[in-house]
Design a protein around this motif. Structure first.
Motif, short mmCIF file in Angstrom:
data_model
loop_
_atom_site.label_atom_id
_atom_site.label_comp_id
_atom_site.label_asym_id
_atom_site.label_seq_id
_atom_site.Cartn_x
_atom_site.Cartn_y
_atom_site.Cartn_z
N ILE A 111 0.86 -1.18 0.00
CA ILE A 111 0.00 0.00 0.00
C ILE A 111 0.90 1.24 0.00
CG2 ILE A 111 -1.71 1.28 1.32
CD1 ILE A 111 -2.75 -1.45 2.31
N LEU A 112 0.61 2.17 -0.89
CA LEU A 112 1.44 3.37 -1.00
C LEU A 112 1.29 4.28 0.21
CD1 LEU A 112 1.00 4.28 -4.78
CD2 LEU A 112 2.83 2.96 -3.68
N SER A 113 0.06 4.47 0.69
CA SER A 113 -0.15 5.27 1.89
C SER A 113 -1.53 5.01 2.49
CB SER A 113 0.02 6.78 1.62
OG SER A 113 -1.06 7.27 0.88
N VAL A 114 -1.61 5.24 3.79
CA VAL A 114 -2.87 5.12 4.53
C VAL A 114 -2.92 6.28 5.51
CG1 VAL A 114 -4.25 3.75 6.13
CG2 VAL A 114 -2.85 2.60 4.42
N THR A 115 -4.02 7.01 5.47
CA THR A 115 -4.28 8.03 6.49
C THR A 115 -5.71 7.82 6.98
OG1 THR A 115 -4.93 9.63 4.82
CG2 THR A 115 -2.68 9.75 5.58
N ALA A 116 -5.92 8.03 8.25
CA ALA A 116 -7.26 7.87 8.82
C ALA A 116 -7.40 8.81 10.00
CB ALA A 116 -7.47 6.42 9.26
N GLY A 117 -8.63 9.18 10.27
CA GLY A 117 -8.88 10.06 11.40
C GLY A 117 -10.36 10.25 11.64
N LEU A 118 -10.64 11.05 12.64
CA LEU A 118 -12.02 11.38 12.98
C LEU A 118 -12.47 12.60 12.20
CD1 LEU A 118 -11.79 10.96 16.86
CD2 LEU A 118 -12.62 9.30 15.19
N THR A 119 -13.73 12.62 11.81
CA THR A 119 -14.27 13.79 11.13
C THR A 119 -14.55 14.87 12.18
OG1 THR A 119 -16.56 13.04 11.32
CG2 THR A 119 -15.37 12.38 9.34
N PHE A 120 -14.59 16.10 11.72
CA PHE A 120 -14.97 17.20 12.59
C PHE A 120 -16.49 17.19 12.75
CE2 PHE A 120 -10.86 18.85 11.20
CZ PHE A 120 -10.36 19.33 12.40
N GLU A 121 -16.95 17.65 13.91
CA GLU A 121 -18.38 17.84 14.12
C GLU A 121 -18.86 18.90 13.14
OE1 GLU A 121 -20.85 16.51 16.04
OE2 GLU A 121 -19.41 14.95 16.57
N ASP A 122 -19.76 18.52 12.28
CA ASP A 122 -20.24 19.42 11.24
C ASP A 122 -21.47 18.79 10.63
OD1 ASP A 122 -20.25 20.27 8.21
OD2 ASP A 122 -18.98 21.75 9.22
N GLN A 123 -22.47 19.59 10.31
CA GLN A 123 -23.71 19.05 9.75
C GLN A 123 -23.45 18.35 8.41
OE1 GLN A 123 -26.16 22.51 9.42
NE2 GLN A 123 -25.33 23.09 7.43
N ARG A 124 -22.40 18.74 7.71
CA ARG A 124 -22.12 18.15 6.40
C ARG A 124 -21.56 16.74 6.47
NH1 ARG A 124 -18.70 23.27 4.56
NH2 ARG A 124 -18.14 22.97 6.73
N ASN A 125 -21.10 16.29 7.64
CA ASN A 125 -20.53 14.94 7.72
C ASN A 125 -21.60 13.84 7.70
OD1 ASN A 125 -21.46 14.44 10.35
ND2 ASN A 125 -19.49 14.86 11.32
N GLN A 126 -22.86 14.23 7.80
CA GLN A 126 -24.00 13.32 7.68
C GLN A 126 -23.90 12.10 8.60
OE1 GLN A 126 -25.19 12.52 3.61
NE2 GLN A 126 -24.30 14.47 2.95
N GLY A 127 -23.27 12.28 9.75
CA GLY A 127 -23.16 11.20 10.72
C GLY A 127 -21.93 10.33 10.56
N PHE A 128 -21.13 10.57 9.54
CA PHE A 128 -19.90 9.80 9.37
C PHE A 128 -18.87 10.33 10.36
CE2 PHE A 128 -22.00 9.13 5.31
CZ PHE A 128 -21.88 7.75 5.20
N THR A 129 -18.23 9.43 11.08
CA THR A 129 -17.34 9.82 12.17
C THR A 129 -15.88 9.47 11.93
OG1 THR A 129 -17.84 7.72 13.27
CG2 THR A 129 -19.15 9.64 13.93
#
Length: 108
Positions: free
Chosen positions: A43-61
């Motif tokens: 795998i060339l790269s992997v990044t992961a993290g938490l989304t910011f609290e925002d109405q646009r994230n539609q519940g994705f965390t």
């Protein structure tokens, strides 16, 4: 058509429980070294993290961005990679929704 450009994969998870979010992120941290093909990391790269609290994230965390050299490597990740199988097992048990898209990047 065979891709000659890297494949970018974006996966979004709806995981309401904070402990479960951290569990999944810990597994993503291991992917760069544990995901091997022919005995080598592929795998060339992997990044992961938490989304910011925002109405646009539609519940994705949780979001993960994984970059592969080829579509074939991404297919291996989906179907044969033991490290990804372990990650999927945990993700399936804790998420309440997910979306995954992938694309071939272009120079800007």
């Amino acid at each position: 058509m065979t891709s000659t450009k890297p494949i970018n994969r974006i996966t979004l998870f709806k995981i309401p429980n904070v402990d479960d979010q951290q569990k999944l992120l810990a597994l993503y941290k291991e992917i760069p070294t544990k995901a091997v093909k022919d005995g080598k990391p592929y795998i060339l790269s992997v990044t992961a993290g938490l989304t910011f609290e925002d109405q646009r994230n539609q519940g994705f965390t949780v979001v993960a961005v994984t970059v592969f050299k080829s579509k074939q490597d991404m297919d291996y990740y989906d179907n044969e990679c033991q490290a990804h199988a372990a990650l999927k097992a945990i993700a399936k048990s804790v998420h309440q929704g997910l979306v995954m898209v992938f694309f071939e990047s272009f120079a800007v």
